[in-house]
Motif scaffolding. Sequence first.
Motif, PDB file in Angstrom:
ATOM      1  N   LEU A 143      19.028 -22.249  70.975  1.00 42.30           N
ATOM      2  CA  LEU A 143      20.226 -21.808  71.547  1.00 42.30           C
ATOM      3  C   LEU A 143      21.291 -22.836  70.765  1.00 42.30           C
ATOM      4  CD1 LEU A 143      22.138 -20.612  73.340  1.00 42.30           C
ATOM      5  CD2 LEU A 143      21.465 -22.123  75.198  1.00 42.30           C
ATOM      6  N   ALA A 144      21.146 -24.058  70.757  1.00 38.41           N
ATOM      7  CA  ALA A 144      22.126 -25.056  69.961  1.00 38.41           C
ATOM      8  C   ALA A 144      22.576 -24.713  68.644  1.00 38.41           C
ATOM      9  CB  ALA A 144      21.664 -26.516  70.111  1.00 38.41           C
ATOM     10  N   ALA A 145      21.539 -24.077  67.773  1.00 38.32           N
ATOM     11  CA  ALA A 145      21.731 -23.738  66.439  1.00 38.32           C
ATOM     12  C   ALA A 145      22.462 -22.519  66.455  1.00 38.32           C
ATOM     13  CB  ALA A 145      20.462 -23.679  65.735  1.00 38.32           C
ATOM     14  N   TYR A 146      22.051 -21.685  67.345  1.00 38.39           N
ATOM     15  CA  TYR A 146      22.989 -20.377  67.224  1.00 38.39           C
ATOM     16  C   TYR A 146      24.390 -20.577  67.828  1.00 38.39           C
ATOM     17  CZ  TYR A 146      19.654 -16.509  66.017  1.00 38.39           C
ATOM     18  OH  TYR A 146      19.175 -15.463  65.227  1.00 38.39           O
ATOM     19  N   ALA A 147      24.520 -21.377  68.612  1.00 39.26           N
ATOM     20  CA  ALA A 147      25.814 -21.678  69.138  1.00 39.26           C
ATOM     21  C   ALA A 147      26.781 -22.414  68.073  1.00 39.26           C
ATOM     22  CB  ALA A 147      25.700 -22.832  70.459  1.00 39.26           C
ATOM     23  N   GLY A 148      26.224 -23.177  67.146  1.00 40.99           N
ATOM     24  CA  GLY A 148      26.773 -23.931  66.140  1.00 40.99           C
ATOM     25  C   GLY A 148      26.908 -22.964  65.120  1.00 40.99           C
ATOM     26  N   ALA A 149      26.147 -22.082  64.943  1.00 40.70           N
ATOM     27  CA  ALA A 149      26.434 -21.126  63.778  1.00 40.70           C
ATOM     28  C   ALA A 149      27.461 -19.885  64.196  1.00 40.70           C
ATOM     29  CB  ALA A 149      25.087 -20.260  63.547  1.00 40.70           C
ATOM     30  N   ALA A 150      27.458 -19.655  65.456  1.00 48.76           N
ATOM     31  CA  ALA A 150      28.598 -18.765  65.978  1.00 48.76           C
ATOM     32  C   ALA A 150      29.965 -19.450  65.777  1.00 48.76           C
ATOM     33  CB  ALA A 150      28.285 -18.403  67.537  1.00 48.76           C
ATOM     34  N   LEU A 151      30.054 -20.697  66.023  1.00 53.51           N
ATOM     35  CA  LEU A 151      31.406 -21.412  65.901  1.00 53.51           C
ATOM     36  C   LEU A 151      31.670 -21.350  64.302  1.00 53.51           C
ATOM     37  CD1 LEU A 151      30.557 -24.551  68.210  1.00 53.51           C
ATOM     38  CD2 LEU A 151      32.501 -22.908  68.377  1.00 53.51           C
ATOM     39  N   ALA A 152      30.818 -21.930  63.513  1.00 49.12           N
ATOM     40  CA  ALA A 152      31.116 -21.838  62.215  1.00 49.12           C
ATOM     41  C   ALA A 152      31.267 -20.700  61.556  1.00 49.12           C
ATOM     42  CB  ALA A 152      29.906 -22.435  61.566  1.00 49.12           C
ATOM     43  N   SER A 153      30.897 -19.571  62.195  1.00 51.35           N
ATOM     44  CA  SER A 153      31.246 -18.027  61.593  1.00 51.35           C
ATOM     45  C   SER A 153      32.446 -17.561  62.086  1.00 51.35           C
ATOM     46  CB  SER A 153      29.908 -17.358  61.842  1.00 51.35           C
ATOM     47  OG  SER A 153      28.699 -17.763  61.289  1.00 51.35           O
ATOM     48  N   GLY A 154      32.960 -18.391  63.225  1.00 50.16           N
ATOM     49  CA  GLY A 154      34.080 -17.676  63.706  1.00 50.16           C
ATOM     50  C   GLY A 154      33.977 -16.644  64.803  1.00 50.16           C
ATOM     51  N   VAL A 155      32.634 -16.340  65.118  1.00 51.50           N
ATOM     52  CA  VAL A 155      32.403 -15.260  66.249  1.00 51.50           C
ATOM     53  C   VAL A 155      32.835 -15.909  67.678  1.00 51.50           C
ATOM     54  CG1 VAL A 155      30.258 -14.546  67.561  1.00 51.50           C
ATOM     55  CG2 VAL A 155      29.891 -14.763  65.080  1.00 51.50           C
ATOM     56  N   ILE A 156      32.771 -17.180  67.740  1.00 48.94           N
ATOM     57  CA  ILE A 156      33.599 -17.761  68.635  1.00 48.94           C
ATOM     58  C   ILE A 156      34.301 -18.791  68.503  1.00 48.94           C
ATOM     59  CG2 ILE A 156      31.581 -16.903  70.433  1.00 48.94           C
ATOM     60  CD1 ILE A 156      30.523 -19.812  70.177  1.00 48.94           C
ATOM     61  N   SER A 157      35.297 -19.371  69.271  1.00 50.80           N
ATOM     62  CA  SER A 157      36.243 -20.684  69.273  1.00 50.80           C
ATOM     63  C   SER A 157      35.571 -21.520  69.915  1.00 50.80           C
ATOM     64  CB  SER A 157      37.591 -20.244  69.229  1.00 50.80           C
ATOM     65  OG  SER A 157      37.744 -19.941  70.913  1.00 50.80           O
ATOM     66  N   GLY A 158      35.011 -21.424  71.074  1.00 52.20           N
ATOM     67  CA  GLY A 158      34.208 -22.258  72.092  1.00 52.20           C
ATOM     68  C   GLY A 158      35.084 -22.358  73.227  1.00 52.20           C
ATOM     69  N   LYS A 159      36.141 -21.610  73.329  1.00 51.05           N
ATOM     70  CA  LYS A 159      36.816 -21.590  74.627  1.00 51.05           C
ATOM     71  C   LYS A 159      36.108 -20.975  75.785  1.00 51.05           C
ATOM     72  CE  LYS A 159      39.560 -17.037  74.009  1.00 51.05           C
ATOM     73  NZ  LYS A 159      38.872 -16.777  73.001  1.00 51.05           N
ATOM     74  N   GLU A 160      36.709 -21.151  77.215  1.00 51.20           N
ATOM     75  CA  GLU A 160      35.793 -20.432  78.178  1.00 51.20           C
ATOM     76  C   GLU A 160      35.925 -19.157  78.130  1.00 51.20           C
ATOM     77  OE1 GLU A 160      35.668 -21.099  82.918  1.00 51.20           O
ATOM     78  OE2 GLU A 160      37.045 -22.439  81.809  1.00 51.20           O
ATOM     79  N   GLY A 161      34.607 -18.283  78.333  1.00 50.22           N
ATOM     80  CA  GLY A 161      34.570 -17.218  78.535  1.00 50.22           C
ATOM     81  C   GLY A 161      34.161 -16.251  77.194  1.00 50.22           C
ATOM     82  N   ASP A 162      34.227 -17.145  76.076  1.00 51.49           N
ATOM     83  CA  ASP A 162      33.637 -16.766  74.749  1.00 51.49           C
ATOM     84  C   ASP A 162      32.027 -16.299  74.861  1.00 51.49           C
ATOM     85  OD1 ASP A 162      35.811 -17.046  73.249  1.00 51.49           O
ATOM     86  OD2 ASP A 162      34.991 -18.844  72.109  1.00 51.49           O
ATOM     87  N   THR A 163      31.862 -15.219  74.411  1.00 49.19           N
ATOM     88  CA  THR A 163      30.417 -14.813  74.225  1.00 49.19           C
ATOM     89  C   THR A 163      29.712 -14.738  73.028  1.00 49.19           C
ATOM     90  OG1 THR A 163      30.863 -12.425  74.444  1.00 49.19           O
ATOM     91  CG2 THR A 163      30.713 -13.475  76.441  1.00 49.19           C
ATOM     92  N   PHE A 164      28.386 -14.971  73.203  1.00 55.84           N
ATOM     93  CA  PHE A 164      27.778 -14.835  71.612  1.00 55.84           C
ATOM     94  C   PHE A 164      26.275 -14.435  71.904  1.00 55.84           C
ATOM     95  CE2 PHE A 164      26.977 -19.120  73.015  1.00 55.84           C
ATOM     96  CZ  PHE A 164      25.772 -19.567  72.759  1.00 55.84           C
ATOM     97  N   THR A 165      25.611 -13.906  70.821  1.00 54.46           N
ATOM     98  CA  THR A 165      24.256 -13.888  70.982  1.00 54.46           C
ATOM     99  C   THR A 165      23.261 -14.741  70.267  1.00 54.46           C
ATOM    100  OG1 THR A 165      24.412 -11.285  71.200  1.00 54.46           O
ATOM    101  CG2 THR A 165      22.435 -11.943  70.631  1.00 54.46           C
ATOM    102  N   ALA A 166      22.316 -15.298  70.983  1.00 53.63           N
ATOM    103  CA  ALA A 166      21.421 -16.390  70.514  1.00 53.63           C
ATOM    104  C   ALA A 166      20.060 -15.595  70.253  1.00 53.63           C
ATOM    105  CB  ALA A 166      21.357 -17.685  71.524  1.00 53.63           C
ATOM    106  N   GLY A 167      20.065 -14.907  68.917  1.00 52.96           N
ATOM    107  CA  GLY A 167      18.665 -14.231  68.782  1.00 52.96           C
ATOM    108  C   GLY A 167      17.907 -13.634  70.028  1.00 52.96           C
ATOM    109  N   LYS A 168      16.795 -14.039  70.124  1.00 50.08           N
ATOM    110  CA  LYS A 168      15.868 -13.651  70.973  1.00 50.08           C
ATOM    111  C   LYS A 168      16.273 -14.001  72.472  1.00 50.08           C
ATOM    112  CE  LYS A 168      12.411 -17.253  70.357  1.00 50.08           C
ATOM    113  NZ  LYS A 168      13.055 -17.758  69.313  1.00 50.08           N
ATOM    114  N   LEU A 169      16.994 -14.951  72.709  1.00 46.59           N
ATOM    115  CA  LEU A 169      17.327 -15.379  73.984  1.00 46.59           C
ATOM    116  C   LEU A 169      18.348 -14.593  74.692  1.00 46.59           C
ATOM    117  CD1 LEU A 169      17.297 -19.242  73.553  1.00 46.59           C
ATOM    118  CD2 LEU A 169      15.457 -17.832  74.408  1.00 46.59           C
TER     119      LEU A 169
END
Length: 353
Positions: free
Chosen positions: A298-324
Motif C-alpha cells: 500500500l505504501a508503494a502505491y501511495a507514493g506512486a500515486a503522489l509521484a504520478s499526480g494521481v493524488i496530492s495528499g489532501k484529505e479526501g483524495d482517492t487512489f487504487t492500490a492494485g489488488k488491495l
Amino acid sequence: MRGKRSKGLRLGTTVVALAALLVGGTACASEDDPASPGGTSPGGGGIKDGLSVAFLPKQVNNPYFTVSDNGGKAAVAEFKGEYKEVGPSEASASSQVSYLNTLTQQGSDVIVVSANDPNAICGAVNQARQGGAKVVTFDSDTNKDCRDLFVNQVTGQGIAENQVELISEAIGGAGKIAILSATANATNQNAWIELMKTELKKPEYAKIELVTVAYGDDKDEKSFQETQGLLASYPDLKGIVSPTTVGVAAAARYLSGSQYKGKVALTGLGTPNQMREFVKNDTVKSFALWSPADLGYLAAYAGAALASGVISGKEGDTFTAGKLGEYTVGADGVVVLGPPTVFDTTNIDQFDF
C-alpha cells in the motif's frame, strides 16, 4: 469493526484477504482495468512507468521489515518502477539521515520510510521533498509536516484496544502487567503505549495495573534481557505486552525456557512464523498483527500515486492500490491499511510470513 477484536475477525474478511495474498500471490490487472498500473484510477490519471521507489526501514534484516519491504517490491514491479531497499542495521534516532541524503542525491522519485524518531529525520526528509521526491512514511510516522503521506497499519486506538483486550483475557482480567517496547523514541510505540494507558482506565480493566514500560531497542538480545529483568524486578507480574515483533519474539523465547512459562502471560504484535512455536507450546495464547506485506504494498502505491499526480495528499483524495482496491486519504495525510488480525492455535497455520 475497525480496531476492535471479535471472534469473527479471526476467520473473517481480513483473514481471507490475508490468506489470498500469502497463498495465492499477486494478481495482475488487465490493461483495461481502471486499477491496473497503466489505466485510470478513481483518483484521476495513472501511475507513471519507471518511477524509482526506495524503501528505508527502521533497520534492515529485521524480519518484519523484510516482509513489508518485499510487499513494496511486489507493488513496484506491478507498476513497472525501479525498486531498492537501503537502511541502517541499528534502529537509532539519526541512523536514517545519511540514507535519506544519498537517496535525495540519486534523484529518487519516491522514498518510503519508517521513522526511528519523529523529528530526527525531518530536515533530511524536507530536503528530499525539495529535491522532487515524494516521501511516504509507513509503520512509524514523522512530524506530519515532514512528509507527504503516512500509511498507518491500523489506528492507534485499534492497537490499544486489541492489545489490552488480549492481555486482559490472558491474565483473567486482574494482575500486574508490564510493556516491553522498542526504542524510547519510536513514534508508533509511544503513541500506542499512551493509548493503552488510557484504555486501561476503563472500568472493565480496573483490576489490571501497569507497573512499568521497558525498552528492548528492537534488539533481540536486549529484549530478551529486559524480559528477564522485568520478572526479576516484579516477581508477581502476571503479564507482558510487547507491541513490537522483535520484542515479543524475544520475550516468548525467554518465557518458554523459564520457570515462568504458563504463569506469566505474553501478547503483542508479532509475525506468525516468529510466534508459531510459542503458540503451539502454550507460552503464548494469542497475539496480533496486520499484514506487513500489504502495508509495504500500500505504501508503494501511495507514493506512486503522489509521484504520478494521481493524488496530492489532501484529505479526501482517492487512489487504487492494485489488488488491495481503493483507499481514501484521511485527516493529516493519513491512509489506514485496516484492522489487526488475532492469531492463535485455531488459525496460525493458515499464514506463512
